[in-house]
Write an enzyme that holds these catalytic residues in place. Structure first.
Site, short mmCIF file in Angstrom:
data_model
loop_
_atom_site.label_atom_id
_atom_site.label_comp_id
_atom_site.label_asym_id
_atom_site.label_seq_id
_atom_site.Cartn_x
_atom_site.Cartn_y
_atom_site.Cartn_z
N ALA B 108 -10.84 11.81 -0.22
CA ALA B 108 -11.35 12.95 -1.02
C ALA B 108 -10.94 14.29 -0.39
O ALA B 108 -10.90 14.40 0.83
CB ALA B 108 -12.87 12.88 -1.11
N CYS B 225 -9.76 19.21 10.51
CA CYS B 225 -9.72 20.68 10.36
C CYS B 225 -10.76 21.28 11.30
O CYS B 225 -11.38 22.28 11.00
CB CYS B 225 -9.93 21.09 8.91
#
Lengths: 149, 295
Positions: B108, B225
């Protein structure tokens, strides 16, 4: 159901050669390798064709564009009409550049690039001043689906 | 062990710093459906100004646009994907080939999944896993919009990837992480070391699981991230010690080498092969990429 939907727009068998699988109420065209994975209950597999919900069928973007190439039942709309249509709105005569079909018929709705934006039902003559094509499905559905989640 | 001052001190100890940064929007051209030239021409006609992202193949910064690029026909037709610049790099390092079987372990919202399929020219096979029901809808929607046909998406936790019975040539593990302050303005208010350590635990379980389903001499790209070394370099040090993997050098014109000294702790030299993206240096979000080869 997908075959019946196609028949509204063309007599050609545009699904010929596709191995169609029904998964969780959704239709997919699958390869032989993908078919082996069907027992594992995928959420998406291969080429998505559309989904059924009750008596309705909601075509995929792929199927709409495939139909647009093969079907005569299509109208073309201007830029303003494009924006309104993908926002879920019905079409007025002034947005329709290329007209085709009679009251009661289903038509694919294309833009100036011949990209299919969805389909609708002709509900009035093309010279009427009110709504002419009722929006039954448009590709703005992608955004509305996201917002629901 | 929380708050902006706490994290600022940590980053400074690692050679980084916190800077206010307004990220430019960026897109990736979906070459399965259009060409760079056609898309640029059409967007230019609508007053959108794009500039090539120099370190990726199909990416552009959006320099100017009068409207949201996520709500126009060209987007709905799947001609591009809105994807942050650094987030476009892991798949390029993965270098998917049309003949391969690839696992996207945490897929996702589907940006990297669609990018993998694009590199494979819709050939071979991608198995995409996503365990969160509300996020898997986005993956599906993006697969359809981008015209992806070589992908099979399962609602599954990648820690159970072995249940597929499949062995993969390559794996992308874009791991769930604590994120970074550039993409989340309230990041410093939300994050604590406890939360980061919870992420680390899951990331290690995921690493272990994907190594088990990767062929010998196969490739795993691990990315986050996050700017936190626990989720990045320290996880790689753990993987080198605990799993049958080695690190390979990533050649990129952007990013720093992975840290080999974290708060005074020396790490294996190979960890410098990884790439760390400090936002103040790269003008991207915080990011980390490692290239692992199984043995």
């Amino acid at each position: 159901m997908v075959k019946e939907f196609v028949k509204f727009f063309t007599k050609k068998n545009i699904l010929e050669g596709m191995d169609i699988a029904l998964v969780r109420g959704e239709y997919y065209s699958v390869t032989s390798e993908q078919r082996k994975l069907l027992p594992k209950s995928p959420f998406y597999i291969g080429q998505y064709l559309g989904r059924r919900r009750g008596k309705d069928f909601f075509p995929s973007l792929f199927l709409l564009n495939l139909l647009a190439k093969e079907s005569e039942k299509k109208i073309s709309i201007n830029d303003k009409g494009e924006w309104l249509f993908i926002c879920g709105r019905d079409l007025f005569a002034k947005s329709i550049v290329v007209k085709h079909g009679a009251i009661g018929e289903l038509v694919l709705v294309l833009n100036k690039y011949e990209e299919c934006l969805g389909y609708g039902s002709i509900i009035a003559k093309f010279n009427a001043e009110h709504t002419v094509v009722k929006n039954l499905f448009d590709i703005g559905d992608f955004l509305r689906r996201e917002r629901k989640n | 062990m929380e708050g902006m001052k706490f994290f600022s001190d940590r980053y400074e100890a690692l050679g980084g710093k916190i800077v206010p940064l307004a990220l430019k929007d960026s897109i990736r051209v979906n070459t399965l459906k259009t060409s760079h030239e056609k898309l640029i021409h059409r967007l230019n006609k609508n007053g959108v100004i794009l500039n090539e992202i120099p370190f990726v193949q199909n990416g552009y910064f959006v320099e100017r646009s009068k409207f949201s690029l996520g709500a126009i026909n060209e987007f709905l037709q799947g001609y591009y994907y809105i994807q942050e610049a650094a987030a476009q790099i892991p798949v390029e390092v993965l270098d998917p080939k049309p003949s391969e079987i690839i696992l996207d372990a945490c897929s996702a919202p589907g940006g990297k999944t669609t990018q993998i399929a694009q590199h494979m020219k819709n050939k071979g096979m991608v198995i995409a896993l996503e365990k969160k029901p509300h996020r898997i809808i986005s993956v599906k929607s993006n697969l359809e919009r981008c015209g992806i046909t070589n992908t099979v998406l399962f609602p599954a936790d990648a820690r159970e990837a072995h249940l597929s019975g499949m062995i993969f040539d390559k794996v992308l593990l874009d791991a769930p992480c604590s994120g970074n302050y550039v993409t989340d303005p309230s990041w410093f208010q939300k994050r604590t070391m406890e939360g980061i350590n919870n992420s680390v635990q899951m990331q290690r379980e995921l690493l272990k699981a994907v190594v088990a389903v990767t062929k010998k001499n196969g490739l795993i790209i691990y990315s986050t991230c996050s700017l936190e070394p626990e989720e990045n370099e320290l996880n790689m040090a753990w993987a080198l010690k605990e799993l049958p993997v080695k690190l390979e050098k990533i050649d990129l014109p952007i990013g720093d080498s992975g840290l080999t000294n974290v708060f005074g702790k020396e790490l294996p030299k190979e960890i410098s092969y990884c790439r760390r993206f400090w936002p103040h240096k790269t003008n991207t979000q915080g990011f980390f990429i490692a290239k692992l080869r199984t043995w």
